[in-house]
Enzyme design. Structure first.
Site, PDB file in Angstrom:
ATOM      1  N   ARG A 161       0.843  -1.201   0.000  1.00 35.35           N
ATOM      2  CA  ARG A 161       0.000   0.000   0.000  1.00 35.35           C
ATOM      3  C   ARG A 161       0.878   1.250   0.000  1.00 35.35           C
ATOM      4  O   ARG A 161       0.568   2.241  -0.667  1.00 35.35           O
ATOM      5  CB  ARG A 161      -0.924  -0.024   1.226  1.00 35.35           C
ATOM      6  CG  ARG A 161      -1.923   1.109   1.244  1.00 35.35           C
ATOM      7  CD  ARG A 161      -3.039   0.840   2.229  1.00 35.35           C
ATOM      8  NE  ARG A 161      -2.570   0.849   3.610  1.00 35.35           N
ATOM      9  CZ  ARG A 161      -3.299   0.462   4.652  1.00 35.35           C
ATOM     10  NH1 ARG A 161      -4.538   0.024   4.472  1.00 35.35           N
ATOM     11  NH2 ARG A 161      -2.809   0.504   5.863  1.00 35.35           N
ATOM     12  N   LYS A 169      -2.520   6.508   1.741  1.00 34.99           N
ATOM     13  CA  LYS A 169      -2.379   7.091   3.079  1.00 34.99           C
ATOM     14  C   LYS A 169      -1.466   8.319   3.028  1.00 34.99           C
ATOM     15  O   LYS A 169      -0.411   8.370   3.663  1.00 34.99           O
ATOM     16  CB  LYS A 169      -1.869   6.038   4.061  1.00 34.99           C
ATOM     17  CG  LYS A 169      -3.017   5.341   4.824  1.00 34.99           C
ATOM     18  CD  LYS A 169      -2.516   4.248   5.719  1.00 34.99           C
ATOM     19  CE  LYS A 169      -3.036   4.358   7.140  1.00 34.99           C
ATOM     20  NZ  LYS A 169      -4.478   4.084   7.273  1.00 34.99           N
TER      21      LYS A 169
HETATM   22  C1  LIG Z   1      -5.615   3.432   7.607  1.00 37.35           C
HETATM   23  C2  LIG Z   1      -6.995   3.749   7.209  1.00 37.35           C
HETATM   24  C3  LIG Z   1      -8.026   2.792   7.230  1.00 37.35           C
HETATM   25  C4  LIG Z   1      -7.858   1.412   7.791  1.00 37.35           C
HETATM   26  O1  LIG Z   1      -6.876   0.652   7.164  1.00 37.35           O
HETATM   27  P1  LIG Z   1      -6.279  -0.644   7.880  1.00 37.35           P
HETATM   28  O2  LIG Z   1      -5.281  -1.140   6.912  1.00 37.35           O
HETATM   29  O3  LIG Z   1      -7.383  -1.582   8.096  1.00 37.35           O
HETATM   30  O4  LIG Z   1      -5.682  -0.175   9.165  1.00 37.35           O
HETATM   31  C5  LIG Z   1      -9.276   3.158   6.739  1.00 37.35           C
HETATM   32  N1  LIG Z   1      -9.508   4.409   6.290  1.00 37.35           N
HETATM   33  C6  LIG Z   1      -8.548   5.356   6.277  1.00 37.35           C
HETATM   34  C7  LIG Z   1      -8.868   6.700   5.734  1.00 37.35           C
HETATM   35  C8  LIG Z   1      -7.266   5.059   6.735  1.00 37.35           C
HETATM   36  O5  LIG Z   1      -6.326   6.006   6.728  1.00 37.35           O
END
Ligand SMILES: *Cc1c(COP(=O)(O)O)cnc(C)c1O
Length: 339
Positions: free
Chosen positions: A82, A184
């Site tokens: 990711r 992210k």
């Molecule tokens: C990190 C995040 C998530 C959850 O991702 P995981 O990989 O399950 O921790 C969901 N939505 C947003 C906007 C995020 O930044």
């Protein structure tokens, strides 16, 4: 085990640890493995790309001390991939998966005494990738830093899982088509702080964001993914680029299908969600949070009687059971940290 750590007082907040990991590269050179150094402030040019233009990404993952005495990551390769997709989007050099996984392993190994005992929480691991070189015009930074730090966190819910009350934001959106909502990117998060604070002041746990185009479909709950259950079918918003592809989300889909449940990744309207039988949100921090109510303008719906629904509870038990090794790791999700 360090005696000074009071495991029962841990919450989801920062406890500084001993050691962090750092490596740097220029925009054109390959990444080389970095090294460990004492946890603490880093030096950066005032003109660093990340500080001026937000060229940065973060990840969030956990290492668990399991009932078998091992320390394990949950699907760390997915976090690595990711971050690579995010790096492509923000024009940063992607960190190879092998360097990423080695970095998070080394960081946990070096801070082993901070990994909470089974059931007392987990080691939260925070990788950062950022444009650290100086740049004045709006363009990619000339050099990059990949940094990992760790902090022990307590169980998200103390004294049992509790259902949360959510407010649909009528005014704000999290991400627009073609933007950076699917990665992210650090810049995605500051605009959510004011709506979230306002919702909290009004007695809600978090806001639900609808899609920016039609303001009809549920996208996310703050920084967590959304699910609901209707007539025995599990629904979650499809990944259209504006939704962050959560690893918890993906794991829940796989688990539910394994349980024989039908799962629909589709557009989920606020109206449909508010007529569902159960609803929950998910992410690494809380794993699964049952939703007790959703408010939209003047209307409010409640789910169950404040208790998690049966599907929500089952998925929570399975996921946590795999993570702490009281249930079999059916999908090969655990990655052992050599001690
Ligand atoms: C990190 C995040 C998530 C959850 O991702 P995981 O990989 O399950 O921790 C969901 N939505 C947003 C906007 C995020 O930044």
């Amino acid at each position: 085990m360090a005696e000074e750590i009071d495991w029962d007082s841990l919450t989801f907040s920062l406890t500084p640890t001993d050691t962090m990991y750092l490596t740097e590269t220029s925009a054109d050179d390959p990444w080389m493995p970095g090294n460990l150094r004492p946890y603490g402030p880093i030096e950066m040019s005032p003109a660093a790309g990340v500080m001026n233009y937000g060229q940065g990404l973060f990840e969030g993952m956990k290492a668990y001390r399991t009932s078998k005495g091992r320390v394990v990551f949950f699907r760390p390769e997915e976090n690595a991939r990711r971050m690579q997709r995010g790096a492509d989007r923000l024009k940063m050099p992607p960190v190879p998966e092998s360097i990423f996984v080695d970095a998070v392993e080394q960081c946990v190994q070096a801070n082993l005494k901070w990994v909470p005992p089974t059931g007392k929480g987990a080691m939260y691991v925070r990788p950062l990738l950022m444009g650290s070189g100086a740049v004045l015009g709006v363009s990619p930074a000339p050099s990059y830093t990949f940094l990992v730090y760790v902090t022990p966190v307590g169980p998200y819910f103390k004294g049992g899982v509790t259902a949360i009350d959510l407010l649909i934001s009528e005014e704000f959106h999290r991400a627009a088509p073609g933007g950076s909502g699917g990665v992210k990117a650090i810049g995605n998060y500051a605009p959510g702080m004011m709506p979230s604070k306002n919702a909290k002041a009004a007695g809600f746990a978090e806001v639900i964001y609808l899609d920016a185009e039609t303001h009809t479909f549920v996208e996310e709950v703050g920084a967590a993914n959304f699910f609901c259950v209707k007539d025995g079918v599990l629904y979650t918003p499809e990944l259209t680029g504006t939704i962050l592809p959560g690893i918890t989300r993906d794991s829940i889909i796989q688990l539910a299908r394994h349980n024989g449940m039908e799962v629909q990744e589709t557009k989920v309207s606020a109206q449909f969600a508010m007529a569902a039988d159960e609803a929950f949100c998910c992410g690494t921090a809380a794993v699964i949070s049952p939703i007790g109510s959703i408010t939209k303008g003047e209307s409010k719906v409640t789910y169950g009687d404040g208790q998690p629904g049966s599907v929500t509870q089952q998925l929570y038990n399975q996921l946590v059971g795999i993570q702490n090794e009281t249930l079999e790791d059916l999908f090969g999700w655990l990655h052992e940290v050599p001690l």
